[in-house]
Design a protein around this motif. Structure first.
Motif, PDB file in Angstrom:
ATOM      1  N   VAL A  16       0.811  -1.172  -0.113  1.00  0.00           N
ATOM      2  CA  VAL A  16      -0.051   0.065  -0.022  1.00  0.00           C
ATOM      3  C   VAL A  16       0.845   1.264  -0.012  1.00  0.00           C
ATOM      4  O   VAL A  16       2.159   1.143   0.630  1.00  0.00           O
ATOM      5  N   ARG A  17       0.148   2.404  -0.579  1.00  0.00           N
ATOM      6  CA  ARG A  17       1.158   3.463  -0.504  1.00  0.00           C
ATOM      7  C   ARG A  17       1.219   4.359   0.688  1.00  0.00           C
ATOM      8  O   ARG A  17       0.424   4.032   1.843  1.00  0.00           O
ATOM      9  N   VAL A  18       2.345   4.899   0.958  1.00  0.00           N
ATOM     10  CA  VAL A  18       2.371   5.935   2.025  1.00  0.00           C
ATOM     11  C   VAL A  18       1.619   6.986   1.982  1.00  0.00           C
ATOM     12  O   VAL A  18       1.115   7.443   0.959  1.00  0.00           O
ATOM     13  N   GLY A  19       0.790   6.843   3.189  1.00  0.00           N
ATOM     14  CA  GLY A  19      -0.344   7.923   3.378  1.00  0.00           C
ATOM     15  C   GLY A  19      -1.749   7.224   3.220  1.00  0.00           C
ATOM     16  O   GLY A  19      -2.657   7.846   3.323  1.00  0.00           O
ATOM     17  N   TYR A  20      -1.827   6.126   2.842  1.00  0.00           N
ATOM     18  CA  TYR A  20      -2.941   5.309   2.797  1.00  0.00           C
ATOM     19  C   TYR A  20      -3.391   5.133   4.422  1.00  0.00           C
ATOM     20  O   TYR A  20      -2.575   4.919   5.291  1.00  0.00           O
ATOM     21  N   ARG A  21      -4.632   5.247   4.580  1.00  0.00           N
ATOM     22  CA  ARG A  21      -5.462   5.234   5.878  1.00  0.00           C
ATOM     23  C   ARG A  21      -6.837   4.678   5.804  1.00  0.00           C
ATOM     24  O   ARG A  21      -7.447   4.529   4.689  1.00  0.00           O
ATOM     25  N   GLN A  22      -6.978   3.789   6.954  1.00  0.00           N
ATOM     26  CA  GLN A  22      -8.385   3.160   7.051  1.00  0.00           C
ATOM     27  C   GLN A  22      -8.775   3.475   8.337  1.00  0.00           C
ATOM     28  O   GLN A  22      -7.786   3.423   9.350  1.00  0.00           O
ATOM     29  N   PRO A  23     -10.031   3.287   8.651  1.00  0.00           N
ATOM     30  CA  PRO A  23     -10.338   3.200  10.338  1.00  0.00           C
ATOM     31  C   PRO A  23      -9.825   1.986  10.981  1.00  0.00           C
ATOM     32  O   PRO A  23      -9.520   1.017  10.349  1.00  0.00           O
ATOM     33  N   LEU A  24      -9.298   2.317  12.224  1.00  0.00           N
ATOM     34  CA  LEU A  24      -8.685   1.475  12.811  1.00  0.00           C
ATOM     35  C   LEU A  24      -9.296   0.028  13.021  1.00  0.00           C
ATOM     36  O   LEU A  24      -8.827  -0.840  12.852  1.00  0.00           O
ATOM     37  N   TYR A  25     -10.815   0.139  13.088  1.00  0.00           N
ATOM     38  CA  TYR A  25     -11.549  -1.135  13.308  1.00  0.00           C
ATOM     39  C   TYR A  25     -11.443  -1.793  12.052  1.00  0.00           C
ATOM     40  O   TYR A  25     -11.910  -3.205  12.055  1.00  0.00           O
ATOM     41  N   LEU A  26     -10.956  -1.610  10.733  1.00  0.00           N
ATOM     42  CA  LEU A  26     -11.098  -2.459   9.562  1.00  0.00           C
ATOM     43  C   LEU A  26      -9.657  -3.181   9.366  1.00  0.00           C
ATOM     44  O   LEU A  26      -9.749  -4.026   8.338  1.00  0.00           O
TER      45      LEU A  26
END
Length: 265
Positions: free
Chosen positions: A141-151
């Motif tokens: 995954v790219r640097v800066g990729y984000r997702q909610p913690l719970y996922l």
């Protein structure tokens, strides 16, 4: 009428003078709204959400665009990566990345899997460094990729090794808001992995990927997590238990290096 930028006001609750900077506040309002939304917002929506006049917000958006913090796309205005990269250049994250990268390179070479370094941010996990698999085929995954913690598995690791007040604060920032069942399952998963020291779960984001993650500890808390998005090769290089063992060794090395760095500071 807005207060002059240099004019103080009295904060009766705290018994202190507080200063207002209206122009700065408008700029921060725009940045925070775009960061929370995560998707392009048409300018009329920004005006409506912030409850300000189109004229004052348009001038501010133009300044932010000229400085490289926001940009216009066909669907509206979005944040650029500038603020994120400036955050990475701060001493805590920069030092963490500098310590982690050589160890991540060894881990990727040993396991033939890519890995990435994750930190918490307002109820999300954010990738701040990655190391590609030396194999021709891999998943990263790219640097800066984000997702909610719970996922994510790494999000569960970050959440698990926190005191209850930090957990509660993060839960209030989850977006989208999970259902009660999703939140209960996430909490249960976090409690379980506290005893194992790692997580192993199917990815909720991508088919065919298994999330393997472990905490990088600073004292009793997880300062970050190191994750392997495991992609099973047709010719198995090593078993998952072997990969977990190497991942745990890597996170221990990074944690120990951080302690050494703190003692030198």
């Amino acid at each position: 009428m807005e207060l002059d930028e240099a004019e103080p006001s009295w904060d009766g609750a705290n018994g202190k003078k507080s200063y207002r900077a209206p122009a700065l506040e408008k700029g921060l309002d725009i940045l925070e709204l775009l960061a929370e939304e995560g998707l392009p917002l048409p300018f009329p929506v920004i005006v409506q959400r912030l409850g300000r006049s189109p004229g004052e917000l348009f001038r501010m958006a133009q300044v932010l665009e000229a400085r490289g913090y926001v940009e216009q796309v066909p669907d509206g205005w979005v944040l650029t990566a500038r603020m994120f990269h400036q955050g990475l250049s701060g001493p805590p994250i920069r030092n963490l990345v500098e310590i982690a990268l050589p160890i991540m390179r060894r881990l990727a070479g040993s396991t033939q899997q890519s890995c990435h370094l994750v930190v918490p941010s307002r109820g999300d996990m954010v990738v701040v460094a990655r190391m590609e698999s030396p194999e021709q085929l891999g998943f990263s995954v790219r640097v800066g990729y984000r997702q909610p913690l719970y996922l994510t598995g790494s999000g569960a690791v970050l959440y698990a090794f926190q005191p209850n007040d930090i957990r509660a604060a993060w839960e209030r920032m989850f977006h989208p808001v999970p259902s009660k069942g999703e939140l209960d399952q996430f909490r249960e998963r976090a409690e379980t992995l506290k005893s194992t020291g790692h997580t192993l779960q199917p990815s909720a984001i991508a088919e065919g990927i298994t999330d393997i993650a472990a905490p990088i500890m600073r004292g009793e808390r997880a300062a970050a997590a190191l994750a392997i998005p495991f992609l099973k090769p047709k010719r198995e290089w090593m078993s998952i238990p072997e990969i977990i063992s190497m991942l745990l060794a890597a996170t221990t090395d990074i944690s120990n290096e951080m302690v050494v760095g703190d003692s030198r500071a």
